[in-house]
Design a protein around this motif. Structure first.
Motif, PDB file in Angstrom:
ATOM      1  N   LEU A   1       3.250 -10.741  -1.917  1.00  0.00           N
ATOM      2  CA  LEU A   1       3.967 -10.554  -3.420  1.00  0.00           C
ATOM      3  C   LEU A   1       4.008  -9.415  -4.043  1.00  0.00           C
ATOM      4  O   LEU A   1       4.710  -9.325  -4.622  1.00  0.00           O
ATOM      5  CB  LEU A   1       3.512 -12.081  -3.919  1.00  0.00           C
ATOM      6  N   ASN A   2       2.749  -8.865  -4.276  1.00  0.00           N
ATOM      7  CA  ASN A   2       3.146  -7.716  -5.190  1.00  0.00           C
ATOM      8  C   ASN A   2       3.135  -6.286  -4.784  1.00  0.00           C
ATOM      9  O   ASN A   2       3.030  -5.287  -5.223  1.00  0.00           O
ATOM     10  CB  ASN A   2       0.546  -7.603  -5.718  1.00  0.00           C
TER      11      ASN A   2
ATOM     12  N   ALA B   1      -0.896   7.026  -3.878  1.00  0.00           N
ATOM     13  CA  ALA B   1      -2.284   6.603  -4.769  1.00  0.00           C
ATOM     14  C   ALA B   1      -2.762   5.738  -4.761  1.00  0.00           C
ATOM     15  O   ALA B   1      -3.302   6.021  -5.460  1.00  0.00           O
ATOM     16  CB  ALA B   1      -1.424   7.430  -6.355  1.00  0.00           C
ATOM     17  N   SER B   2      -2.240   4.681  -4.138  1.00  0.00           N
ATOM     18  CA  SER B   2      -3.251   3.272  -4.656  1.00  0.00           C
ATOM     19  C   SER B   2      -3.693   3.166  -3.303  1.00  0.00           C
ATOM     20  O   SER B   2      -4.737   1.906  -2.987  1.00  0.00           O
ATOM     21  CB  SER B   2      -1.913   2.218  -5.172  1.00  0.00           C
ATOM     22  N   ILE B   3      -3.897   3.743  -2.177  1.00  0.00           N
ATOM     23  CA  ILE B   3      -4.512   3.215  -1.189  1.00  0.00           C
ATOM     24  C   ILE B   3      -5.671   2.757  -1.329  1.00  0.00           C
ATOM     25  O   ILE B   3      -6.594   1.788  -0.240  1.00  0.00           O
ATOM     26  CB  ILE B   3      -4.055   4.591   0.364  1.00  0.00           C
ATOM     27  N   GLU B   4      -6.143   4.096  -2.133  1.00  0.00           N
ATOM     28  CA  GLU B   4      -7.899   3.503  -1.872  1.00  0.00           C
ATOM     29  C   GLU B   4      -8.626   2.044  -2.239  1.00  0.00           C
ATOM     30  O   GLU B   4      -9.298   1.500  -2.448  1.00  0.00           O
ATOM     31  CB  GLU B   4      -8.430   5.021  -2.983  1.00  0.00           C
ATOM     32  N   SER B   5      -6.956   1.649  -3.164  1.00  0.00           N
ATOM     33  CA  SER B   5      -7.228  -0.005  -4.141  1.00  0.00           C
ATOM     34  C   SER B   5      -7.076  -1.055  -3.273  1.00  0.00           C
ATOM     35  O   SER B   5      -7.168  -1.787  -3.162  1.00  0.00           O
ATOM     36  CB  SER B   5      -7.080   0.007  -5.105  1.00  0.00           C
ATOM     37  N   ASN B   6      -6.517  -1.273  -1.936  1.00  0.00           N
ATOM     38  CA  ASN B   6      -6.177  -1.458  -1.176  1.00  0.00           C
ATOM     39  C   ASN B   6      -5.409  -0.972  -0.002  1.00  0.00           C
ATOM     40  O   ASN B   6      -4.212   0.046   0.138  1.00  0.00           O
ATOM     41  CB  ASN B   6      -4.706  -2.613  -1.633  1.00  0.00           C
ATOM     42  N   VAL B   7      -6.211  -1.563   1.047  1.00  0.00           N
ATOM     43  CA  VAL B   7      -5.231  -0.796   2.552  1.00  0.00           C
ATOM     44  C   VAL B   7      -3.899  -1.374   2.898  1.00  0.00           C
ATOM     45  O   VAL B   7      -3.103  -0.824   3.077  1.00  0.00           O
ATOM     46  CB  VAL B   7      -5.768  -1.569   3.513  1.00  0.00           C
ATOM     47  N   GLU B   8      -3.643  -2.397   2.276  1.00  0.00           N
ATOM     48  CA  GLU B   8      -1.878  -2.721   2.429  1.00  0.00           C
ATOM     49  C   GLU B   8      -1.213  -1.641   2.383  1.00  0.00           C
ATOM     50  O   GLU B   8      -0.403  -1.475   2.465  1.00  0.00           O
ATOM     51  CB  GLU B   8      -1.910  -4.345   2.130  1.00  0.00           C
ATOM     52  N   TYR B   9      -1.339  -0.834   1.109  1.00  0.00           N
ATOM     53  CA  TYR B   9      -0.555   0.090   0.557  1.00  0.00           C
ATOM     54  C   TYR B   9      -0.888   0.956   1.724  1.00  0.00           C
ATOM     55  O   TYR B   9       0.781   2.078   1.681  1.00  0.00           O
ATOM     56  CB  TYR B   9      -1.109   0.927  -0.785  1.00  0.00           C
ATOM     57  N   ASN B  10      -1.646   1.671   2.456  1.00  0.00           N
ATOM     58  CA  ASN B  10      -1.120   2.339   3.453  1.00  0.00           C
ATOM     59  C   ASN B  10      -0.029   1.839   4.530  1.00  0.00           C
ATOM     60  O   ASN B  10       0.431   2.748   4.965  1.00  0.00           O
ATOM     61  CB  ASN B  10      -2.837   2.417   4.519  1.00  0.00           C
TER      62      ASN B  10
ATOM     63  N   LEU C   1       7.935   3.136   4.290  1.00  0.00           N
ATOM     64  CA  LEU C   1       8.004   3.122   3.142  1.00  0.00           C
ATOM     65  C   LEU C   1       9.194   4.983   3.685  1.00  0.00           C
ATOM     66  O   LEU C   1      10.292   5.324   3.604  1.00  0.00           O
ATOM     67  CB  LEU C   1       8.127   3.793   1.636  1.00  0.00           C
ATOM     68  N   ILE C   2       8.096   5.546   4.591  1.00  0.00           N
ATOM     69  CA  ILE C   2       8.308   7.231   5.446  1.00  0.00           C
ATOM     70  C   ILE C   2       8.952   6.929   6.095  1.00  0.00           C
ATOM     71  O   ILE C   2      10.164   7.403   6.476  1.00  0.00           O
ATOM     72  CB  ILE C   2       7.212   7.523   5.991  1.00  0.00           C
ATOM     73  N   GLU C   3       9.237   5.582   6.542  1.00  0.00           N
ATOM     74  CA  GLU C   3      10.087   5.749   7.927  1.00  0.00           C
ATOM     75  C   GLU C   3      11.666   4.659   8.197  1.00  0.00           C
ATOM     76  O   GLU C   3      12.720   4.143   8.804  1.00  0.00           O
ATOM     77  CB  GLU C   3      10.254   4.275   8.947  1.00  0.00           C
ATOM     78  N   LEU C   4      11.820   4.986   6.386  1.00  0.00           N
ATOM     79  CA  LEU C   4      13.002   4.296   5.695  1.00  0.00           C
ATOM     80  C   LEU C   4      14.110   5.240   5.089  1.00  0.00           C
ATOM     81  O   LEU C   4      15.367   5.203   4.476  1.00  0.00           O
ATOM     82  CB  LEU C   4      12.902   3.407   4.845  1.00  0.00           C
TER      83      LEU C   4
END
Length: 802
Positions: A436-437, A474-483, A489-492
């Motif tokens: 959701l987030n 920029a948020s990958i460190e906070s949550n692996v889901e951002y990876n 997004l890169i593939e879009l």
């Protein structure tokens, strides 16, 4: 609605004081209060002028604007006692193009008599106002006819229709003729309105469908009331035109229909697979109870499967034939069709599909079938169905195969999907709720799974995929889901080179964070590996970005002190430093980072290969032109005179072939000056030469000397006489752009530039840059003499010349 102290309503007659307040305190945007008054019944400019004249006659001093307004208001009330209402004033404001003021008055007067459900209807209507106004502009007369025939607008609006008036009439009808608690009456008016808009077809019908959908969703969400508004979608695929896309879709549809027919025939007649066995598989996969029984037919089975596949979504059929193989010829046809569909869904934009498909892509299903509604930002317009499949895979993981595209809902980017099994619904809800987030990063502002709302927000018109990607990285460190989100997004097919207001782009942020997986994906998907920093702060090349990324990743994954690479350190050298400092086995690190190193080096080599290919095209055009032009010895002799400084006097030059052989050593991908000499064989390639110059300069501006050394490492060089080579040694120039090297060449080698051809660049472990050129021996002697005589003027940049 019953209130203890109800305020004025649209049907009430305004008082004189209320009229004066309207005229004196309102902000008229389109004109003045006098111009507005002329739109009231029985009022003209002559009437207003006459009233003002009488006021002036009875006043001893110059009348104030208030005096004029008071007299006009009184005259209007006296002359139209039976027709004046707040509704007629609102219509007059609309006719005077005072749109905002009309809506303000209408909202103030209707608010007190509007239930919560009515307010929701009006709110959704207001959100669609501008789109409805746009799509009905060319068919407003027809729409007005339909609305008048249904009793939704009055005769006055019918005679001089504008969508502003229609909007006010519709809202007034809801306020005045529906009672609290009688939602069926409200539903009936809304349904009639939608039918009138949709009746003209085209974009108006699309927007009517979008409005109906939003009404149903918002009313259910806010009030738990189900609106059963008319469905306007036909049951079969229909195409809007005979354009190329429509024809392609129609051909795919026909091929698929024939293919499915033949597959059904095969299963029914081959005897290879029992119908009841296939029925059990279908029953298990799609919750089709009662199908697996004696004497079940293949036709029955495929009829039950029909809602779960379409000519652009064939996964269900693919799963079927994997479990129950068909014959080789039929399999070949299916594979060929699968390739065609995959090519189609990966190339055609969603916006083009919306404009072409006017209906459900699969047949109607039962009302009990669970569905998924996905509403997306307008930025998805240029994405494809293939991108949509990637989105579903991200949202639902393996359960994405249970979701089939059913409809492209018109009027906005909204897609309805069919869920193959009720068993999957709970999992789909749980997986989407877990993300959701992250949904707003993907431009999702509505997601409903089987009538359960996961997210339902107003569309963020400022949304961009590019900003989402930067924020996600920029948020990958906070949550692996951002990876995972960043990789999607890169593939879009977004603008991967986008830089934000701070000059940061995706490669920079990924490099700084040491996210080498995302870094690799950016390069593989076309990110340009050169970043020009803002405000003339310099640049960052691919090798530098890769070294930083590698340093950060090793520091975060292995530990120890962070390795800070010097400027000009190659990414391979960076890895060797890590081995020595971390005392980690080379084999282990080389294996772990092998794909990363390969992608960096291959990317650099591909850029050099691109430049060479561009040069080959230019060279081929030059050779073809020369061969076709120089058809006589006299023409060859004339051309030789143009290039005499490059050809020794005693050289044999009897024909075009010999001339071209003599010229070939004097031009290369690095130096095409010889082709700038005006002659019969260079004029025809003038435009190609300009184009190549642009590409060559871009290459030099975005490539460092170290990167060029990496690009050309291992590439064989043409054989040449060692006496015709000159080497210049530069200290600390490994991180300098090749364009800067050209500046040095122009400064110190100006008389010899036409002869200067780069052979190779090497960078040693002490970051010394060695540049080898090829040049005629006579010119090398002149340059060396000049260098020795003016060694001091070369300064610290050139360590030596050999």
């Amino acid at each position: 609605d019953v209130e203890l102290n109800p305020g004025p309503t649209l049907t009430d007659k305004p008082t004189k004081d209320e009229l004066i307040e309207l005229l004196s305190s309102s902000k008229f945007n389109a004109g003045t209060w006098e111009q507005f008054v002329c739109y009231l019944p029985n009022m003209t400019q002559d009437t207003v002028s006459s009233i003002k004249h009488r006021v002036e006659e009875f006043c001893d001093i110059q009348p104030s604007p208030f005096d004029y307004m008071s007299a006009v208001a009184q005259y209007y009330l006296d002359s139209s006692p039976d027709t004046i209402t707040w509704k007629s004033i609102t219509i007059a404001l609309l006719n005077a193009d005072e749109i905002n003021l009309a809506h303000q008055i209408f909202d103030n007067l209707s608010e007190s008599s509007t239930s919560a459900c009515k307010t929701t209807v009006k709110s959704v209507m207001r959100a669609h106002y501008y789109k409805l106004k746009e799509v009905t502009e060319n068919c407003l007369e027809k729409v007005a006819d339909k609305l008048y025939s249904r009793g939704l607008i009055n005769l006055e609006v019918r005679k001089m229709p504008t969508f502003n008036k229609i909007d006010i009439e519709f809202s007034a009808l809801i306020s005045l003729h529906t009672n609290h608690g009688n939602e069926s009456e409200l539903e009936k008016i809304c349904d009639s309105f939608l039918s009138c808009i949709a009746s003209v077809g085209g974009p108006a019908k699309e927007e009517a469908i979008a409005l109906a959908r939003d009404w149903k969703n918002r009313i259910f969400k806010n009030h738990q009331i189900l609106f059963s508004l008319t469905e306007f979608d036909p049951k079969v695929v229909q195409l809007s035109s005979n354009d190329n896309l429509a024809i392609e879709l129609q051909n795919l549809h026909k091929k698929y229909a024939k293919l499915i027919t033949d597959i059904i025939t095969y299963y029914a007649s081959s005897g290879k697979h029992d119908a009841i066995v296939i029925a059990r598989w279908v029953q298990s996969a799609f919750d089709e109870t009662g199908l697996a029984r004696d004497h079940v037919t293949i036709d029955e089975i495929f009829e039950r499967m029909q809602p779960h596949h379409s000519f652009i979504d064939i996964d269900t059929i693919n799963d079927l034939i994997e479990n129950y193989p068909i014959d080789d010829d039929l399999q070949d046809r299916f594979d060929k069709y699968s390739d065609e569909v995959n090519e189609f869904i990966d190339s055609v934009k969603l916006d083009d599909i919306y404009k072409t498909i006017e209906a459900a892509v699969i047949g109607e299903s039962t009302k009990g079938d669970p569905k998924v509604i996905l509403k997306l930002s307008g930025k998805w317009n240029d994405k494809t169905i293939g991108h949509l499949h990637k989105l579903l895979k991200y949202l639902f993981d393996e359960e994405a195969k249970c979701v089939t595209i059913k409809k492209f809902l018109r009027g906005s980017i909204c897609i309805q999907f069919l869920v193959s099994s009720n068993r999957s619904v709970k999992s789909l809800i749980m997986k989407s709720q877990a993300k959701l987030n992250f949904l707003h990063f993907l431009g999702i502002f509505q997601l409903i799974v089987d009538n359960q709302t996961i997210i339902d927000r107003d569309e963020d018109i400022s949304f961009t995929f590019e900003e989402s990607l930067l924020e996600s990285i920029a948020s990958i460190e906070s949550n692996v889901e951002y990876n995972r989100l960043s990789l999607l997004l890169i593939e879009l097919r977004i603008k991967l080179n986008y830089q934000n207001t701070h000059g940061k782009n995706a490669l920079m942020l990924t490099s700084e964070g040491g996210h080498i997986g995302v870094f690799k994906s950016l390069l593989l998907n076309g990110a340009y590996p050169f970043v020009q920093l803002p405000a003339n702060e310099g640049f960052i090349g691919l090798n530098s970005l890769a070294c930083t990324a590698l340093s950060e990743h090793i520091y975060k994954s292995i530990g120890g002190e962070k390795i800070i690479p010097e400027a000009g350190t190659s990414v391979r050298r960076m890895l060797e430093m890590a081995v020595m400092e971390r005392r980690v086995g080379w084999v282990f690190l080389r294996f772990y980072y092998n794909s990363f190193l390969d992608i960096i080096e291959n990317n650099l080599k591909e850029r050099f290969q691109w430049l060479q290919n561009c040069f080959r095209g230019l060279k081929s055009a030059f050779l073809d032109t020369a061969t076709k032009t120089l058809t006589s010895k006299a023409m060859v002799t004339e051309a030789r005179q143009k290039f005499r400084s490059f050809i020794e006097e005693d050289a044999d030059c009897e024909n075009a072939h010999q001339l071209l052989q003599l010229l070939e050593p004097h031009y290369s991908y690095w130096n095409v000056n010889i082709l700038r000499i005006t002659s019969a064989i260079t004029k025809p390639i003038k435009e190609q030469l300009k184009d190549y110059d642009i590409k060559l300069n871009m290459f030099k501006d975005t490539t460092t000397t170290l990167e060029f050394a990496i690009m050309t490492e291992g590439i064989p060089h043409p054989s040449y006489d060692i006496s015709e080579t000159m080497t210049m040694v530069f200290s600390g120039w490994s991180s300098v752009r090749i364009a800067a090297l050209n500046t040095i060449e122009s400064f110190f080698c100006s008389p010899y530039l036409s002869y200067l051809n780069l052979v190779e660049i090497r960078v040693n472990d002490s970051y010394t840059t060695i540049v080898a050129y090829r040049m005629p021996q006579s010119e090398i002697q002149k340059f060396t003499k000049n260098y020795l005589e003016n060694r001091d003027s070369f300064g610290q940049m050139v360590s030596s010349v050999m």
